[in-house]
Design a protein around this motif. Structure first.
Motif, PDB file in Angstrom:
ATOM      1  N   LEU A 106      48.611  17.528  63.933  1.00  0.00           N
ATOM      2  CA  LEU A 106      48.143  17.051  65.231  1.00  0.00           C
ATOM      3  C   LEU A 106      46.642  16.799  65.217  1.00  0.00           C
ATOM      4  O   LEU A 106      45.873  17.572  64.635  1.00  0.00           O
ATOM      5  N   THR A 107      46.227  15.753  65.889  1.00  0.00           N
ATOM      6  CA  THR A 107      44.811  15.472  66.121  1.00  0.00           C
ATOM      7  C   THR A 107      44.560  15.547  67.624  1.00  0.00           C
ATOM      8  O   THR A 107      45.248  14.884  68.403  1.00  0.00           O
ATOM      9  N   ILE A 108      43.598  16.365  68.013  1.00  0.00           N
ATOM     10  CA  ILE A 108      43.256  16.538  69.428  1.00  0.00           C
ATOM     11  C   ILE A 108      41.860  15.964  69.633  1.00  0.00           C
ATOM     12  O   ILE A 108      40.893  16.445  69.037  1.00  0.00           O
ATOM     13  N   VAL A 109      41.738  14.942  70.444  1.00  0.00           N
ATOM     14  CA  VAL A 109      40.435  14.309  70.676  1.00  0.00           C
ATOM     15  C   VAL A 109      39.827  14.859  71.956  1.00  0.00           C
ATOM     16  O   VAL A 109      40.362  14.662  73.047  1.00  0.00           O
ATOM     17  N   GLY A 110      38.713  15.561  71.795  1.00  0.00           N
ATOM     18  CA  GLY A 110      38.063  16.225  72.922  1.00  0.00           C
ATOM     19  C   GLY A 110      38.145  17.730  72.754  1.00  0.00           C
ATOM     20  O   GLY A 110      39.243  18.266  72.582  1.00  0.00           O
ATOM     21  N   THR A 111      37.009  18.410  72.800  1.00  0.00           N
ATOM     22  CA  THR A 111      37.005  19.872  72.662  1.00  0.00           C
ATOM     23  C   THR A 111      36.475  20.537  73.924  1.00  0.00           C
ATOM     24  O   THR A 111      35.804  21.565  73.877  1.00  0.00           O
ATOM     25  N   GLY A 112      36.757  19.917  75.054  1.00  0.00           N
ATOM     26  CA  GLY A 112      36.447  20.533  76.336  1.00  0.00           C
ATOM     27  C   GLY A 112      37.520  21.546  76.684  1.00  0.00           C
ATOM     28  O   GLY A 112      38.261  22.035  75.822  1.00  0.00           O
ATOM     29  N   TYR A 113      37.625  21.837  77.954  1.00  0.00           N
ATOM     30  CA  TYR A 113      38.542  22.878  78.402  1.00  0.00           C
ATOM     31  C   TYR A 113      39.979  22.592  77.981  1.00  0.00           C
ATOM     32  O   TYR A 113      40.656  23.424  77.371  1.00  0.00           O
ATOM     33  N   VAL A 114      40.463  21.386  78.262  1.00  0.00           N
ATOM     34  CA  VAL A 114      41.854  21.043  77.964  1.00  0.00           C
ATOM     35  C   VAL A 114      42.081  20.902  76.466  1.00  0.00           C
ATOM     36  O   VAL A 114      43.029  21.456  75.896  1.00  0.00           O
ATOM     37  N   GLY A 115      41.206  20.154  75.795  1.00  0.00           N
ATOM     38  CA  GLY A 115      41.405  19.882  74.382  1.00  0.00           C
ATOM     39  C   GLY A 115      41.358  21.120  73.516  1.00  0.00           C
ATOM     40  O   GLY A 115      42.197  21.299  72.619  1.00  0.00           O
ATOM     41  N   LEU A 116      40.389  21.991  73.772  1.00  0.00           N
ATOM     42  CA  LEU A 116      40.238  23.176  72.931  1.00  0.00           C
ATOM     43  C   LEU A 116      41.386  24.161  73.138  1.00  0.00           C
ATOM     44  O   LEU A 116      41.914  24.728  72.167  1.00  0.00           O
ATOM     45  N   VAL A 117      41.792  24.358  74.384  1.00  0.00           N
ATOM     46  CA  VAL A 117      42.923  25.251  74.649  1.00  0.00           C
ATOM     47  C   VAL A 117      44.206  24.675  74.046  1.00  0.00           C
ATOM     48  O   VAL A 117      44.981  25.390  73.398  1.00  0.00           O
ATOM     49  N   THR A 118      44.439  23.382  74.239  1.00  0.00           N
ATOM     50  CA  THR A 118      45.633  22.730  73.713  1.00  0.00           C
ATOM     51  C   THR A 118      45.698  22.834  72.190  1.00  0.00           C
ATOM     52  O   THR A 118      46.709  23.260  71.619  1.00  0.00           O
ATOM     53  N   GLY A 119      44.608  22.459  71.525  1.00  0.00           N
ATOM     54  CA  GLY A 119      44.592  22.488  70.069  1.00  0.00           C
ATOM     55  C   GLY A 119      44.764  23.881  69.511  1.00  0.00           C
ATOM     56  O   GLY A 119      45.513  24.099  68.543  1.00  0.00           O
ATOM     57  N   THR A 120      44.100  24.845  70.132  1.00  0.00           N
ATOM     58  CA  THR A 120      44.165  26.217  69.637  1.00  0.00           C
ATOM     59  C   THR A 120      45.560  26.804  69.806  1.00  0.00           C
ATOM     60  O   THR A 120      46.068  27.491  68.909  1.00  0.00           O
ATOM     61  N   CYS A 121      46.190  26.532  70.934  1.00  0.00           N
ATOM     62  CA  CYS A 121      47.534  27.071  71.175  1.00  0.00           C
ATOM     63  C   CYS A 121      48.577  26.421  70.262  1.00  0.00           C
ATOM     64  O   CYS A 121      49.504  27.090  69.793  1.00  0.00           O
ATOM     65  N   PHE A 122      48.440  25.126  69.985  1.00  0.00           N
ATOM     66  CA  PHE A 122      49.345  24.489  69.029  1.00  0.00           C
ATOM     67  C   PHE A 122      49.140  25.071  67.627  1.00  0.00           C
ATOM     68  O   PHE A 122      50.100  25.282  66.883  1.00  0.00           O
ATOM     69  N   ALA A 123      47.884  25.331  67.276  1.00  0.00           N
ATOM     70  CA  ALA A 123      47.602  25.933  65.969  1.00  0.00           C
ATOM     71  C   ALA A 123      48.191  27.338  65.885  1.00  0.00           C
ATOM     72  O   ALA A 123      48.680  27.755  64.828  1.00  0.00           O
ATOM     73  N   GLU A 124      48.166  28.047  66.983  1.00  0.00           N
ATOM     74  CA  GLU A 124      48.708  29.410  67.023  1.00  0.00           C
ATOM     75  C   GLU A 124      50.184  29.425  66.646  1.00  0.00           C
ATOM     76  O   GLU A 124      50.697  30.420  66.106  1.00  0.00           O
ATOM     77  N   MET A 125      50.886  28.328  66.915  1.00  0.00           N
ATOM     78  CA  MET A 125      52.309  28.231  66.598  1.00  0.00           C
ATOM     79  C   MET A 125      52.563  27.670  65.195  1.00  0.00           C
ATOM     80  O   MET A 125      53.703  27.378  64.844  1.00  0.00           O
ATOM     81  N   GLY A 126      51.502  27.517  64.408  1.00  0.00           N
ATOM     82  CA  GLY A 126      51.675  27.119  63.024  1.00  0.00           C
ATOM     83  C   GLY A 126      51.465  25.655  62.727  1.00  0.00           C
ATOM     84  O   GLY A 126      51.587  25.232  61.569  1.00  0.00           O
ATOM     85  N   ASN A 127      51.157  24.844  63.744  1.00  0.00           N
ATOM     86  CA  ASN A 127      50.862  23.438  63.502  1.00  0.00           C
ATOM     87  C   ASN A 127      49.497  23.289  62.824  1.00  0.00           C
ATOM     88  O   ASN A 127      48.618  24.148  62.973  1.00  0.00           O
ATOM     89  N   ASP A 184      30.339  15.240  69.808  1.00  0.00           N
ATOM     90  CA  ASP A 184      29.183  16.130  69.960  1.00  0.00           C
ATOM     91  C   ASP A 184      29.062  16.985  68.688  1.00  0.00           C
ATOM     92  O   ASP A 184      29.783  17.962  68.500  1.00  0.00           O
ATOM     93  N   LYS A 185      28.131  16.603  67.815  1.00  0.00           N
ATOM     94  CA  LYS A 185      27.989  17.288  66.528  1.00  0.00           C
ATOM     95  C   LYS A 185      27.620  18.764  66.696  1.00  0.00           C
ATOM     96  O   LYS A 185      28.105  19.622  65.963  1.00  0.00           O
ATOM     97  N   LYS A 186      26.746  19.051  67.655  1.00  0.00           N
ATOM     98  CA  LYS A 186      26.320  20.431  67.865  1.00  0.00           C
ATOM     99  C   LYS A 186      27.499  21.296  68.316  1.00  0.00           C
ATOM    100  O   LYS A 186      27.658  22.433  67.857  1.00  0.00           O
ATOM    101  N   LYS A 187      28.329  20.755  69.187  1.00  0.00           N
ATOM    102  CA  LYS A 187      29.490  21.505  69.654  1.00  0.00           C
ATOM    103  C   LYS A 187      30.441  21.803  68.495  1.00  0.00           C
ATOM    104  O   LYS A 187      30.957  22.914  68.375  1.00  0.00           O
ATOM    105  N   ILE A 188      30.649  20.808  67.620  1.00  0.00           N
ATOM    106  CA  ILE A 188      31.540  21.005  66.478  1.00  0.00           C
ATOM    107  C   ILE A 188      30.952  22.036  65.515  1.00  0.00           C
ATOM    108  O   ILE A 188      31.667  22.906  64.998  1.00  0.00           O
ATOM    109  N   GLU A 189      29.653  21.967  65.269  1.00  0.00           N
ATOM    110  CA  GLU A 189      29.005  22.963  64.410  1.00  0.00           C
ATOM    111  C   GLU A 189      29.174  24.365  64.981  1.00  0.00           C
ATOM    112  O   GLU A 189      29.463  25.322  64.252  1.00  0.00           O
ATOM    113  N   ASN A 190      28.999  24.485  66.301  1.00  0.00           N
ATOM    114  CA  ASN A 190      29.164  25.797  66.939  1.00  0.00           C
ATOM    115  C   ASN A 190      30.592  26.294  66.814  1.00  0.00           C
ATOM    116  O   ASN A 190      30.830  27.475  66.519  1.00  0.00           O
ATOM    117  N   LEU A 191      31.564  25.406  67.033  1.00  0.00           N
ATOM    118  CA  LEU A 191      32.959  25.807  66.927  1.00  0.00           C
ATOM    119  C   LEU A 191      33.303  26.252  65.512  1.00  0.00           C
ATOM    120  O   LEU A 191      34.035  27.235  65.306  1.00  0.00           O
TER     121      LEU A 191
END
Length: 451
Positions: free
Chosen positions: A3-24, A32-39
Motif C-alpha cells: 500500500l502507498t498512503i499519500v499524506g502523513t497528516g492525521y488521516v494518512g498517518l493513522v491509516t498507514g500505521t494501522c494497515f501496517a500493524e496488520m502486516g501490510n 514535507d521533507k522535514k516531516k518525513i525525516e522526523n517520522l
C-alpha cells in the motif's frame, strides 16, 4: 498487500500505521521533507494516544516506511490511498487542489493496474475528477493502464482514532466494480474477525455523501442540545436533567447531546460548510445546516458572555484561569476550538489569561493564539489559578474531572468557576462554597461577594 498512503497528516498517518500493524507493506508519502525525516526518527507530528508506539513498532518491523517521492512508491503497489488535506476554500467548499495534484502525479507515473482510494474527505463527484485527471495524464503518455477509483471515507475520532480504525463501527466503500470491492474486503478483513457485515459497499457518490452527512448529523445534535440548553437557562429548567430525560429514549440516545461551548476541530466546521456548498451548487438551500452553524458560532461565546455579565464589560486588572485549550480531550488540535474565541473576547475586554492544557499549549503559542496579548501559559492546572479572579473550564480532560477543590478555592481570589462542559455536580459545588456557572442552568445566587 503493498500500500502507498499519500499524506502523513492525521488521516494518512493513522491509516498507514494501522494497515501496517496488520502486516501490510505500507509506505507513507509526503512532500514535507522535514516531516518525513522526523517520522523516520520516531518524531510524530500530531498527538494521538497510542500512535507513536505503533509507528515505532512498525518501522522497526519494516512494515512501515516513509518517502517524499510518490513516483518511487507506485511500482508494485496494489493500492494508493489519497489522504491529503482538503481545506475549506474562501466560498466554504472543499479545496481539492492537493487531491487532484496527487491524482496527476499518479497518472504521470503509474505503469501497472492500480486501485486509487480517496481517503480524504471530499465532496460528491470528486472520484470522477480524480479518475478524469489520471486518465488525462495517461493519455498524454500514450498509455492504457487499468485502474479504479474508490471512495473510502474515514470515520476517526481524534483522541480515539487507533481504536476506531482497528475496531470500526463500519467501513464504507464506494465502487461499482466487484473485483475491486473484493480486494477492499480482503484488505479490511483483519479488522472484522467476527463478521464482514459492517463493510458497506455502495456506489461512489453515495459513499462520498455518507462522510459529510455523518459529520453534519453529529454537529446537528450538538447544536440542537446547545439551543435547548440556552432555552433551559432562560425558563429555569436544568439541561443536565433534560439530557438524561431524552437520552433514555433509545431513538435518541446519549451520544452528542452534552451541552457545552460548541463544536470545533478539523471536521465538523469544515464538513458542514462543504455540505452546505454542495447543496447550494445543486440549487438547494440547506436551512437546517445554516441554523446548525449559527447556533454553534453563538455558543462559542456563551462562557465569555457569562463572564462579562458577571464582572462587566471592562475587565482591566482581572485575571482568568483557563483549563483546556484543545477543542476536545485526547488531542492537541485547536482548529476552531471555543477557547480561541473566548480568550480573544476576554483579552479584548482587558483581561489577562493564565492558560493550561496538557497537550495543546504549543499549538496555541505557535498558531491559534499567536500574537494575542496578555496570555500566560502555565505548566499545571493549579499554577494557572494563581492570582485569578475565576476559573473557566473549556476542555473536559480527565485530569480536570476530580481536582482538589480546596486547592482551587485557596488559589482563586474568589471561589468562582465557569464550566463550559458541565463537568461538575452543581449541588456539590454549592456545598463547597463555589459560585458555579454552567451551560443551560440558571445560576443560583450563592451570595458570593464580588472581588
Amino acid at each position: 498487500m503493498k500500500l502507498t498512503i499519500v499524506g502523513t497528516g492525521y488521516v494518512g498517518l493513522v491509516t498507514g500505521t494501522c494497515f501496517a500493524e496488520m502486516g501490510n507493506a505500507v509506505t507513507c508519502v509526503d512532500i514535507d521533507k522535514k516531516k518525513i525525516e522526523n517520522l523516520e526518527n520516531g518524531i510524530i507530528p500530531i498527538y494521538e494516544p497510542g500512535l507513536e508506539a505503533m509507528v515505532k513498532r512498525n518501522v522497526a518491523n519494516n512494515t512501515l516506511r516513509f518517502s517524499t517521492k510518490l513516483e518511487d512508491c507506485l511500482d508494485g503497489a496494489d493500492m494508493a490511498f489519497i489522504a491529503v488535506g482538503t481545506p475549506m476554500g474562501e466560498d466554504g467548499s472543499a479545496d481539492l487542489q492537493y487531491v487532484l495534484k496527487v491524482a496527476e502525479t499518479i497518472g504521470d507515473n503509474m505503469t501497472q493496474p492500480l486501485i486509487v482510494v480517496d481517503k480524504s474527505t471530499v465532496p460528491v463527484g470528486t472520484a470522477d475528477k480524480v479518475r478524469n485527471t489520471i486518465e488525462a495524464q495517461l493519455q498524454k503518455r500514450g498509455l492504457q493502464v487499468d485502474f479504479h477509483v474508490v471512495s473510502n471515507p474515514e470515520f476517526l475520532k481524534e483522541g480515539d482514532a487507533i481504536n476506531d480504525f482497528l475496531k470500526p463501527d463500519r467501513v464504507v466503500v464506494g465502487t461499482n466494480d466487484k473485483e475491486t470491492a473484493e480486494k477492499m474486503r480482503r484488505l479490511y478483513a483483519p479488522f472484522f474477525r467476527s463478521s464482514m457485515d459492517r463493510m458497506l459497499v455502495m456506489d461512489v457518490r453515495s459513499a462520498e455523501m455518507t462522510k459529510y452527512v455523518a459529520n453534519a448529523m453529529l454537529a446537528t445534535k450538538i447544536s440542537f442540545m446547545n439551543e435547548v440548553a440556552n432555552i433551559c437557562e432562560l425558563v429555569g429548567a436544568d439541561v443536565n436533567k433534560v439530557r438524561v430525560g431524552i437520552g433514555s429514549d433509545s431513538r435518541i440516545g446519549y451520544s452528542f447531546i452534552y451541552p457545552g461551548s460548541g463544536y470545533g476541530g478539523s471536521c465538523f466546521p469544515k464538513d458542514v460548510k462543504a455540505l452546505k456548498k454542495t447543496a447550494e451548487k445543486a440549487g438547494y438551500q440547506a436551512q437546517l445546516l445554516n441554523a446548525v452553524e449559527d447556533v454553534n458560532d453563538r455558543q462559542k461565546l456563551v462562557i465569555a458572555d457569562k463572564v462579562i455579565e458577571r464582572f462587566g464589560e471592562k475587565l482591566d486588572g482581572m485575571t482568568f484561569a483557563i483549563w483546556g485549550l484543545a477543542f476536545k480531550p485526547g488531542t492537541d488540535d485547536m482548529r476552531e476550538a471555543p477557547s480561541i474565541y473566548i480568550i480573544k473576547r476576554l483579552t479584548e475586554c482587558g483581561a489577562k489569561i493564565n492558560a493550561y492544557d496538557p497537550k495543546a499549549v504549543h499549538e496555541a503559542k505557535e498558531f491559534y493564539l499567536k500574537g494575542v496579548s496578555n496570555v500566560t501559559y502555565t505548566n499545571s492546572k493549579y499554577e494557572a489559578l494563581n492570582n485569578a479572579d475565576a476559573m473557566l473550564l473549556l476542555t473536559e480532560w480527565k485530569e480536570f474531572r476530580s481536582p482538589d477543590f480546596m486547592e482551587i478555592k485557596n488559589k482563586l481570589k474568589a471561589p468562582i468557576i465557569f464550566d463550559g462542559r458541565n463537568q461538575y455536580n452543581d449541588d456539590r459545588m454549592v456545598e463547597l462554597g463555589f459560585e458555579y456557572h454552567q451551560i443551560g442552568k440558571k445560576r443560583i445566587d450563592y451570595n458570593i461577594i464580588s472581588p
